[in-house]
Design an enzyme around this catalytic site. Structure first.
Site, PDB file in Angstrom:
ATOM      1  N   CYS A   1      -0.568   4.006   2.164  1.00  0.00           N
ATOM      2  CA  CYS A   1      -0.076   4.058   3.408  1.00  0.00           C
ATOM      3  C   CYS A   1       1.191   4.136   3.882  1.00  0.00           C
ATOM      4  O   CYS A   1       1.672   4.768   4.989  1.00  0.00           O
ATOM      5  CB  CYS A   1      -0.407   2.577   4.378  1.00  0.00           C
ATOM      6  SG  CYS A   1      -2.054   1.975   3.336  1.00  0.00           S
ATOM      7  N   ASP A   2       2.190   3.639   3.311  1.00  0.00           N
ATOM      8  CA  ASP A   2       3.556   3.689   3.538  1.00  0.00           C
ATOM      9  C   ASP A   2       4.462   4.414   2.668  1.00  0.00           C
ATOM     10  O   ASP A   2       5.616   4.436   3.063  1.00  0.00           O
ATOM     11  CB  ASP A   2       4.112   2.060   3.581  1.00  0.00           C
ATOM     12  CG  ASP A   2       3.376   1.064   4.401  1.00  0.00           C
ATOM     13  OD1 ASP A   2       2.829   2.003   5.672  1.00  0.00           O
ATOM     14  OD2 ASP A   2       2.890   0.105   4.286  1.00  0.00           O
TER      15      ASP A   2
ATOM     16  N   CYS B   1       0.729  -1.263   0.100  1.00  0.00           N
ATOM     17  CA  CYS B   1      -0.213  -0.060  -0.048  1.00  0.00           C
ATOM     18  C   CYS B   1       0.810   1.130  -0.039  1.00  0.00           C
ATOM     19  O   CYS B   1       1.268   1.578   0.936  1.00  0.00           O
ATOM     20  CB  CYS B   1      -0.968   0.143   1.224  1.00  0.00           C
ATOM     21  SG  CYS B   1      -2.158   1.616   1.356  1.00  0.00           S
TER      22      CYS B   1
END
Ligand code: NDP
Length: 308
Positions: free
Chosen positions: A136-137, A133
């Site tokens: 997300c990261d 992701c």
């Protein structure tokens, strides 16, 4: 007979629990194989509103769980093994233990699982540079090279997004043609920070405590080479966790549950769906939570309607 059963304990399931419990429905939530859902496997969540400094994914899910329990959601750490669903009548679930549960309404919030290559070091370095992701990261990889594996729309989107942070984004694809839509492909192909490695598969991920690189093998020549990187993003697609309901619930060609009337209703009255299992477009914690809220409200209204 339960009034409401929720399957899944990610943001969608727990938000449905919060709303249903506050509506005095005393929902039963079956937590499934990964209590807390996929977010428990990410490190820091920086894009969930309300947490200015970010919050650890596991801690966020504990907060949501305790919030749901505070209002009376009953959480059981059970896995559903079978479902006999009806159109507007009793919904019956069978747990792995063999126990059967009957309910007037069911909210399916079983999530989706990212596909992985299945390499041992890919598994070992998850949350230490290996991610599925970029949203997300991605921000953790400032001014370092990262690789993205895959040639679909997700891979192009993730690669483009990662160019905001990374010094270079290397897309590794097993063919010499992209599966991605033309517009997404062109955007990536024209991005000077993205380099493509064609006809190649990743055969190993390198690094002791965090990712240091990958070994790729050219499928046509068999030649192996090393690419240095600090981030490894698998963009191989997601599989919705909807196998239990196939043949009973309408799904799209990828298996994602189809929702009706712009709501959270499925093709079966009394059965609702929320979160990644019904969302092939966004798949974010906050969108899943919103869908969980909608499903609980739709189910509550359905129960009210059935009383009349
Ligand atoms: P896709 O299934 O479309 O693409 C997966 C990619 O991963 C493919 O290129 C595939 O290669 C590759 N792949 C799969 N398994 C392996 C493996 N074992 N080894 C190496 N490579 C592998 O998934 P996406 O998540 O990209 O897209 C899913 C759906 O969501 C699509 O309909 C897409 O259009 C949509 N989507 C739309 C977006 C948008 O419009 N903004 C953004 C993201 C997704 P190969 O091509 O060789 O099969």
């Amino acid at each position: 007979m339960e009034k409401m059963v929720i399957i899944g304990s990610g943001p969608a399931g727990l938000t449905a629990g919060i709303y249903a419990a506050r509506a005095d429905l005393s929902p039963l939530l079956l937590a499934g194989t990964l209590p807390g859902g996929l977010l428990t496997q990410t490190s820091e969540v920086e894009n969930f509103p309300g947490f200015r400094q970010g919050i650890n994914g596991y801690d966020l899910m504990i907060e949501m769980q305790q919030q749901a329990e505070r209002f009376g959601t009953r959480i059981e750490y059970e896995v559903v093994a079978g479902a006999a669903l009806t159109d507007g009548c009793v919904q019956t679930l069978t747990l792995e233990s063999g126990e059967k549960i009957e309910t007037k309404t069911l909210i399916i919030a079983t999530g989706a699982s990212p596909r992985w290559l299945g390499l041992p070091n890919e598994e070992r370095l998850k949350t230490h540079g290996v991610s599925a992701c970029a949203t997300c990261d991605g921000a953790f990889f400032k001014n370092v090279p990262v690789v993205v594996i895959g040639g679909g729309d997700s891979a192009m989107e993730e690669a483009n997004f990662l160019t905001r942070f990374a010094s270079e984004v290397i897309v590794i694809h097993r063919r010499d043609q992209l599966r991605a839509s033309k517009i997404m492909a062109e955007r990536a192909l024209n991005n000077p920070k993205i380099r493509f490695v064609w006809d190649s598969k990743v055969v190993d991920v390198l690094g002791e405590t965090e990712v240091d690189g990958v070994i790729v093998e050219n499928i046509k020549t068999g030649k192996q080479s090393e690419i240095a990187c600090k981030g490894y993003f698998a963009a191989l697609g997601h599989d919705p966790n909807t196998g239990l309901f196939r043949g009973q619930i309408d799904v799209d060609s990828h298996g994602f549950i189809l929702l009706k009337d712009g709501k959270s209703c499925t093709n079966l009255a009394g059965v609702f769906a929320a979160g990644d299992c019904a969302d092939n477009a966004y798949r974010q914690a906050i969108t899943a939570a919103g869908m969980g809220c909608r499903a609980a409200m739709d189910a509550e209204r359905y129960l009210e309607m059935m009383k009349q």
